[in-house]
Design a protein around this motif. Structure first.
Motif, PDB file in Angstrom:
ATOM      1  N   PRO A   1      38.327  36.113  42.577  1.00 58.90           N
ATOM      2  CA  PRO A   1      39.075  36.668  43.462  1.00 58.90           C
ATOM      3  C   PRO A   1      38.132  37.682  44.374  1.00 58.90           C
ATOM      4  O   PRO A   1      38.100  38.988  44.421  1.00 58.90           O
ATOM      5  CB  PRO A   1      39.949  37.343  42.752  1.00 58.90           C
TER       6      PRO A   1
ATOM      7  N   HIS B   1      41.619  28.865  38.986  1.00 62.57           N
ATOM      8  CA  HIS B   1      40.227  29.335  38.540  1.00 62.57           C
ATOM      9  C   HIS B   1      39.455  29.662  39.723  1.00 62.57           C
ATOM     10  O   HIS B   1      38.278  29.716  39.689  1.00 62.57           O
ATOM     11  CB  HIS B   1      39.674  28.027  38.193  1.00 62.57           C
ATOM     12  N   GLN B   2      40.147  30.358  40.590  1.00 61.72           N
ATOM     13  CA  GLN B   2      39.225  30.958  41.721  1.00 61.72           C
ATOM     14  C   GLN B   2      38.588  32.421  41.336  1.00 61.72           C
ATOM     15  O   GLN B   2      39.179  32.991  40.311  1.00 61.72           O
ATOM     16  CB  GLN B   2      40.268  31.214  42.804  1.00 61.72           C
TER      17      GLN B   2
ATOM     18  N   ASP C   1      45.046  29.815  43.569  1.00 63.01           N
ATOM     19  CA  ASP C   1      44.395  28.717  42.665  1.00 63.01           C
ATOM     20  C   ASP C   1      44.063  29.252  41.330  1.00 63.01           C
ATOM     21  O   ASP C   1      43.584  30.391  41.102  1.00 63.01           O
ATOM     22  CB  ASP C   1      43.085  28.290  43.267  1.00 63.01           C
TER      23      ASP C   1
ATOM     24  N   PRO D   1      32.228  33.047  49.074  1.00 62.01           N
ATOM     25  CA  PRO D   1      32.817  31.927  49.581  1.00 62.01           C
ATOM     26  C   PRO D   1      31.859  31.226  50.393  1.00 62.01           C
ATOM     27  O   PRO D   1      30.904  31.883  51.198  1.00 62.01           O
ATOM     28  CB  PRO D   1      33.752  32.589  50.219  1.00 62.01           C
TER      29      PRO D   1
ATOM     30  N   LEU E   1      45.264  36.569  48.438  1.00 72.91           N
ATOM     31  CA  LEU E   1      44.207  35.493  47.801  1.00 72.91           C
ATOM     32  C   LEU E   1      45.150  34.287  47.648  1.00 72.91           C
ATOM     33  O   LEU E   1      46.356  34.186  47.688  1.00 72.91           O
ATOM     34  CB  LEU E   1      43.771  35.957  46.530  1.00 72.91           C
TER      35      LEU E   1
END
Length: 638
Positions: free
Chosen positions: A198, A195-196, A193, A360, A190
């Motif tokens: 996952p 605040h991603q 970042d 995504p 991953l």
């Protein structure tokens, strides 16, 4: 019980049909299990189901009862005898009450095209083949395509790879087997970042520096990334060719879905399915509608269906209910139960919409849960592609299969539909959604009905398809048992040799004088019947949902514009007379333009388009699509 097991229906039918069916039953029982007997056994079960359904359901309308009598009539020994069938295996149909077919144009000639049904794959084979391709595929954001492909090859043999757009930002790669995809995903990490969300998926990003490509560990030659399948923009001008038939074929080829389009759509389905299976084990997300029925365009939306329990394309009338399947334990999951199927769809799709927002490269997620068919809508920005998801509906699934069979039955059908659809779009006569204009599926239903009423017919009727279906091809909708052959090759080749120009002219002429005010179109029987009181200006019956009107949304003033445009189109095609327009434009440019005809001027009235001699009526009866229009146009291409 009766709805899920064929045996009680079979015994019930034997009791009811005792005297009439004694001899046929004895003959079948005494003979071997030939294909003919399999079809006859299916015919018997249809008759039994028809009788039981009429006894059980007290809510059938007179129209539904009449259709059941006609679709599943009392079988006579003489009518089911194989000796009375013609060489194609079809029992001669009864006289149709459809309007007289439009006489053929005088300049008609043999279309010179061969039947494609013998070469078409089974519908389920197409579905399975494309699904396996998607399971072996990934989509990768790349900075250097050559470096990305070289990196992908370190995880296994690549069968194929494609650029998905002209900017070459994404590569769609297919491995030789699914295990290679698993190895690639297991080694993918991953981003860092903060605040991603996952989520693991098939949508990857290649962070390798293009200046330092990875070392090659495979003897496989470097595959070529295909870049010949893009759709740059919409066609606005059409090349001049020797005949209108050639122009129609070129239009169809330019508009239709190609290999990359289908790969992308199935890959999106697999990505959504894998996300949902973490919460709904055993669920499937399958495409339906335009991307599978043979009539889709490359910029059409992707219609997906969430199936909570199993793959509906593999089901048939002999499937055992879930509750009766044998298990190896005595425990059941405690689950939430809703009072109606609609509530289940609304609550399920609301949950799906929340998850899709976390996928995504998705945007514009909308929940349209109060529509007649609840759906969620979103945009997949990688390709880009507009997508709809609904809950499983058997009528939509089977309509897709039926339309695929129709599109495969004769090579003239798809080019004709492409021309009619483009003509309607150019004249602003059609629209997707809840507008007052005919939808694409309405136009398609009208075309199929017209082709089934030609003499000889171009397409078979639904009643004829039932006789060609094997027992495993049977299915039930609203207690009515239908049959759609799974193998296109069983459809007899049409004896109709009209050119596509002649058929296109006939279509416009036929509907320019059709009595929409009092007549409704039955795609089951290939005939007309009196419109129900209070119905909309255009009534085309949905064959798989008896009582529903495919053209319910069409308003009176739109019908007037539609009929006037049909008259003008008939004049234009008739004015070609085998010659190209004198101003140098192609025939399609003239036909699709909204102004006056620029073809060779011909002064002709509508009545002059028809001969005084009434041609013999052909068989008819057909189909249309289901609850959700699967041919809505996407607003963007690639």
């Amino acid at each position: 019980m009766y709805n899920d097991h064929p045996a009680p229906m079979f015994l019930y039918g034997i009791t009811y049909w005792g005297n009439k069916m004694a001899a046929p039953i004895a003959g079948v029982w005494a003979s071997s299990r030939s294909k003919t007997n399999s079809r006859f056994f299916g015919f018997l079960c249809q008759s039994c189901c028809r009788n039981y359904s009429s006894k059980k359901s007290k809510k059938l309308t007179k129209r539904q009862g009449d259709l059941l009598d006609n679709l599943f009539p009392v079988p006579q020994t003489s009518t089911v005898s194989p000796k009375l069938r013609n060489k194609s295996g079809v029992t001669p149909s009864s006289t149709s009450t459809a309007p007289s077919p439009i006489p053929k144009k005088k300049d008609e000639h043999n279309s010179g095209v061969s039947n494609t049904s013998s070469h078409a794959l089974k519908f389920k084979q197409v579905l399975q083949q494309r699904y396996r391709e998607a399971q072996r595929s990934v989509i990768v954001r790349t900075q250097s395509p050559a470096s990305t492909v070289q990196s992908l090859m370190t995880y296994g043999h690549l069968s194929s790879s494609f650029y998905t757009s002209q900017d070459k930002l994404y590569v769609l790669a297919e491995y030789a087997n699914e295990q290679n995809v698993g190895r690639l995903q297991s080694s993918t990490s991953l981003f860092l970042d903060q605040h991603q969300f996952p989520m693991h998926s098939r949508c990857l990003y290649d962070v390798n520096n293009p200046r330092n490509p990875p070392a090659r560990h495979s003897n496989q030659p470097m595959p070529t990334v295909r870049e010949d399948l893009w759709h740059v923009d919409s066609m606005t001008h059409y090349p001049v060719m020797d005949t209108l038939d050639e122009e129609l074929k070129a239009l169809c080829a330019r508009r239709s879905l190609n290999d990359l389009d289908l790969r992308i759509r199935f890959l999106v389905c697999v990505m959504v399915e894998e996300m949902l299976q973490s919460f709904l084990p055993g669920s499937r997300v399958i495409p339906y509608g335009s991307c599978l029925n043979g009539f889709g365009w490359w910029n059409s939306d992707l219609d997906m269906m969430l199936c909570l329990k199993k793959d509906p394309y593999s089901s048939n009338v002999v499937s055992a209910p879930v509750s009766s399947r044998k298990t190896n334990h005595n425990f059941r999951f405690i689950t939430e139960t809703f009072s109606t199927e609609r509530q289940l769809a609304q609550r399920t799709l609301a949950m799906v919409a929340s998850l899709v927002e976390l996928m995504p490269r998705t945007s514009n997620v909308f929940k349209i849960l109060n529509a007649r068919v609840p759906i969620i809508r979103f945009r997949q920005t990688v390709f880009p592609l507009h997508c709809d998801i609904s809950l499983e509906a058997l009528d939509s699934i089977k309509m897709t299969e039926l339309l695929y069979l129709m599109s495969s039955s004769d090579p003239r059908v798809r080019p004709l539909m492409a021309a009619i659809k483009q003509w309607a779009v150019g004249h602003k006569l059609t629209a997707s959604g809840e507008q007052q204009k005919p939808t694409t599926i309405g136009l398609l239903a009208m075309l199929i009905y017209f082709l089934q009423t030609r003499s000889p017919a171009v397409l078979p009727t639904l009643k004829e398809l039932r006789l060609l279906a094997d027992f495993e091809d049977l299915f039930k909708i609203d207690s009515v048992l239908y049959g759609i052959p799974s193998q296109p090759s069983v459809i007899p080749k049409s004896k109709n040799t009209e050119s596509m120009e002649s058929l296109l002219h006939g279509f416009f002429a036929f509907y320019s004088q059709f009595d929409f005010s009092s007549q409704a179109i039955s795609l089951i029987e290939g005939s007309t019947f009196a419109k129900p009181a209070g119905s909309s200006p255009v009534y085309v019956e949905n064959p798989l949902c008896i009582g529903l009107n495919i053209c319910q949304n069409v308003a009176e003033h739109q019908l007037m514009l539609f009929s006037e445009a049909m008259q003008e189109a008939a004049r234009k095609v008739d004015g070609f007379s085998g010659q190209a327009p004198s101003d140098g434009r192609s025939r399609l440019d003239v036909l699709f333009s909204s102004g006056a005809s620029s073809a060779s001027p011909v002064s002709v009235s509508v009545s002059d388009l028809f001969d005084d001699v009434v041609a013999e009526k052909g068989g008819g009866g057909g189909e249309a699509e289901a609850a959700v229009d699967g041919n809505g146009e996407g607003s963007e291409g690639r």
